[in-house]
Motif scaffolding. Structure first.
Motif, PDB file in Angstrom:
ATOM      1  N   UNK A 129       0.869  -1.177   0.000  1.00 37.24           N
ATOM      2  CA  UNK A 129       0.000   0.000   0.000  1.00 37.24           C
ATOM      3  C   UNK A 129       0.902   1.222   0.000  1.00 37.24           C
ATOM      4  N   UNK A 130       0.605   2.174  -0.854  1.00 36.13           N
ATOM      5  CA  UNK A 130       1.430   3.380  -0.928  1.00 36.13           C
ATOM      6  C   UNK A 130       0.540   4.610  -0.866  1.00 36.13           C
ATOM      7  N   UNK A 131       0.865   5.506   0.050  1.00 34.75           N
ATOM      8  CA  UNK A 131       0.178   6.782   0.168  1.00 34.75           C
ATOM      9  C   UNK A 131       1.051   7.828  -0.508  1.00 34.75           C
ATOM     10  N   UNK A 132       0.438   8.637  -1.367  1.00 34.84           N
ATOM     11  CA  UNK A 132       1.156   9.716  -2.052  1.00 34.84           C
ATOM     12  C   UNK A 132       0.600  11.034  -1.526  1.00 34.84           C
ATOM     13  N   UNK A 133       1.475  11.843  -0.937  1.00 36.40           N
ATOM     14  CA  UNK A 133       1.080  13.140  -0.385  1.00 36.40           C
ATOM     15  C   UNK A 133       1.673  14.262  -1.217  1.00 36.40           C
ATOM     16  N   UNK A 144       3.719   8.973 -15.078  1.00 36.89           N
ATOM     17  CA  UNK A 144       5.050   9.558 -14.864  1.00 36.89           C
ATOM     18  C   UNK A 144       5.440   9.469 -13.392  1.00 36.89           C
ATOM     19  N   UNK A 145       4.496   9.760 -12.497  1.00 39.92           N
ATOM     20  CA  UNK A 145       4.751   9.700 -11.060  1.00 39.92           C
ATOM     21  C   UNK A 145       5.097   8.279 -10.626  1.00 39.92           C
ATOM     22  N   UNK A 146       4.309   7.307 -11.094  1.00 38.13           N
ATOM     23  CA  UNK A 146       4.566   5.906 -10.744  1.00 38.13           C
ATOM     24  C   UNK A 146       5.904   5.438 -11.308  1.00 38.13           C
ATOM     25  N   UNK A 147       6.188   5.810 -12.539  1.00 38.13           N
ATOM     26  CA  UNK A 147       7.458   5.409 -13.153  1.00 38.13           C
ATOM     27  C   UNK A 147       8.635   5.973 -12.369  1.00 38.13           C
ATOM     28  N   UNK A 148       8.537   7.209 -11.981  1.00 40.11           N
ATOM     29  CA  UNK A 148       9.624   7.826 -11.239  1.00 40.11           C
ATOM     30  C   UNK A 148       9.766   7.181  -9.860  1.00 40.11           C
ATOM     31  N   UNK A 154       8.148   4.785 -18.089  1.00 39.48           N
ATOM     32  CA  UNK A 154       6.725   5.146 -18.055  1.00 39.48           C
ATOM     33  C   UNK A 154       5.868   4.082 -18.742  1.00 39.48           C
ATOM     34  N   UNK A 155       6.354   3.517 -19.839  1.00 42.01           N
ATOM     35  CA  UNK A 155       5.584   2.485 -20.536  1.00 42.01           C
ATOM     36  C   UNK A 155       5.388   1.252 -19.655  1.00 42.01           C
ATOM     37  N   UNK A 156       6.390   0.939 -18.837  1.00 39.80           N
ATOM     38  CA  UNK A 156       6.257  -0.191 -17.908  1.00 39.80           C
ATOM     39  C   UNK A 156       5.228   0.125 -16.825  1.00 39.80           C
ATOM     40  N   UNK A 157       5.204   1.363 -16.328  1.00 39.48           N
ATOM     41  CA  UNK A 157       4.188   1.767 -15.346  1.00 39.48           C
ATOM     42  C   UNK A 157       2.791   1.640 -15.957  1.00 39.48           C
ATOM     43  N   UNK A 158       2.648   2.072 -17.209  1.00 43.66           N
ATOM     44  CA  UNK A 158       1.352   1.949 -17.888  1.00 43.66           C
ATOM     45  C   UNK A 158       0.965   0.481 -18.058  1.00 43.66           C
ATOM     46  N   UNK A 159       1.935  -0.371 -18.339  1.00 48.28           N
ATOM     47  CA  UNK A 159       1.672  -1.811 -18.472  1.00 48.28           C
ATOM     48  C   UNK A 159       1.207  -2.404 -17.142  1.00 48.28           C
ATOM     49  N   UNK A 160       1.821  -2.010 -16.035  1.00 45.58           N
ATOM     50  CA  UNK A 160       1.412  -2.493 -14.714  1.00 45.58           C
ATOM     51  C   UNK A 160      -0.013  -2.048 -14.374  1.00 45.58           C
ATOM     52  N   UNK A 161      -0.377  -0.836 -14.766  1.00 45.18           N
ATOM     53  CA  UNK A 161      -1.744  -0.344 -14.541  1.00 45.18           C
ATOM     54  C   UNK A 161      -2.722  -1.177 -15.359  1.00 45.18           C
TER      55      UNK A 161
END
Length: 189
Positions: A129-133, A144-148, A154-161
Motif C-alpha cells: 500500500x502506498x500513500x502519495x502526499x 510519470x509519477x509511478x514510473x519515477x 513510463x511504458x512499464x508503469x502503464x503496463x502495470x496499470x
C-alpha cells in the motif's frame, strides 16, 4: 519512506512553476513570476497585480490579483504582505485557480517538483500500500509519477496499470494533484 503498512511518497515543490502565456514580443510561451507585486491606488480604490517576466525577452506582464477594490476591504495583513513581496503569498496567489482563470493562464510545473520515494524491489515485494502526499497542488501525470517512484520506464508503469498490478480508487490514467493511495501487487516474474 517505509512504514509497517507500506510506503509513503511525497511530491514537493522545488521551484516556482512557470506561467504559460504567449509573449507578444517574442515566440516564447513561458513567464517567470518576479516575486514582486504592484499595488496601485486610485483614490480609495486599489488595483493589485503579480508581476512576471518572459523567460526569453524579459517582457513584463501583470497578473491581476484584485481590481478596483476599496482599500478598507483589503485585510491589513494581506496588504502588508503585498508591500513586502512575501514569497509565500506569491506562491499562494500564483497557484490559486481563480487567479489563473481570471488571467487566462496555466502553470508549467515541469522541473519544478520532485518525488521523495524509497526504492522498491518489484521482483520480491508482494503487495504494498502506498500513500502519495502532495505539498502543493502540483498536477502530475500518474504514469510519470509511478514510473519515477518505482524507478521504471513510463511504458512499464502503464503496463502495470493495464495488467491490474497497480490498483487505486483514483483513476489511474489521469493527472493527479492531491493526496491518493494505490496498491502495488508485485510478483516475481
Amino acid at each position: 519512506m517505509l512504514n509497517n503498512n507500506g510506503m509513503h511518497w511525497f511530491v514537493r515543490r522545488t521551484a516556482m512553476p512557470l506561467i504559460r502565456r504567449q509573449c507578444l514580443t517574442c515566440a516564447s510561451s513561458r513567464y517567470q513570476a518576479t516575486g514582486a507585486f504592484r499595488v496601485n491606488a486610485n483614490g480609495k480604490q486599489l488595483d493589485i497585480w503579480l508581476l512576471a517576466t518572459c523567460v526569453r525577452c524579459e517582457q513584463t506582464i501583470k497578473l491581476e490579483i484584485l481590481e478596483r477594490v476599496h482599500v478598507r476591504t483589503v485585510d491589513p495583513t494581506l496588504l502588508d504582505q503585498l508591500h513586502r513581496n512575501d514569497a509565500g503569498l506569491v506562491l499562494q496567489l500564483l497557484t490559486d485557480p481563480a487567479v489563473l482563470r481570471r488571467n487566462a493562464v496555466t502553470l508549467d510545473w515541469q522541473d519544478a517538483w520532485e518525488l521523495r520515494a524509497d526504492p522498491v524491489d518489484l521482483s520480491t515485494c508482494g503487495a504494498i500500500e502506498t500513500l502519495v502526499s502532495f505539498e502543493h497542488r502540483i498536477p502530475v501525470r500518474l504514469a510519470r509519477l509511478l514510473a519515477q517512484g518505482l524507478r521504471i520506464p513510463r511504458t512499464e508503469a502503464e503496463r502495470l496499470i493495464t495488467a491490474g498490478r497497480i490498483t487505486s480508487t483514483c483513476r489511474l490514467g489521469t493527472t493527479v494533484s492531491t493526496d491518493f493511495s494505490f496498491t502495488l501487487h508485485c510478483h516475481p516474474e
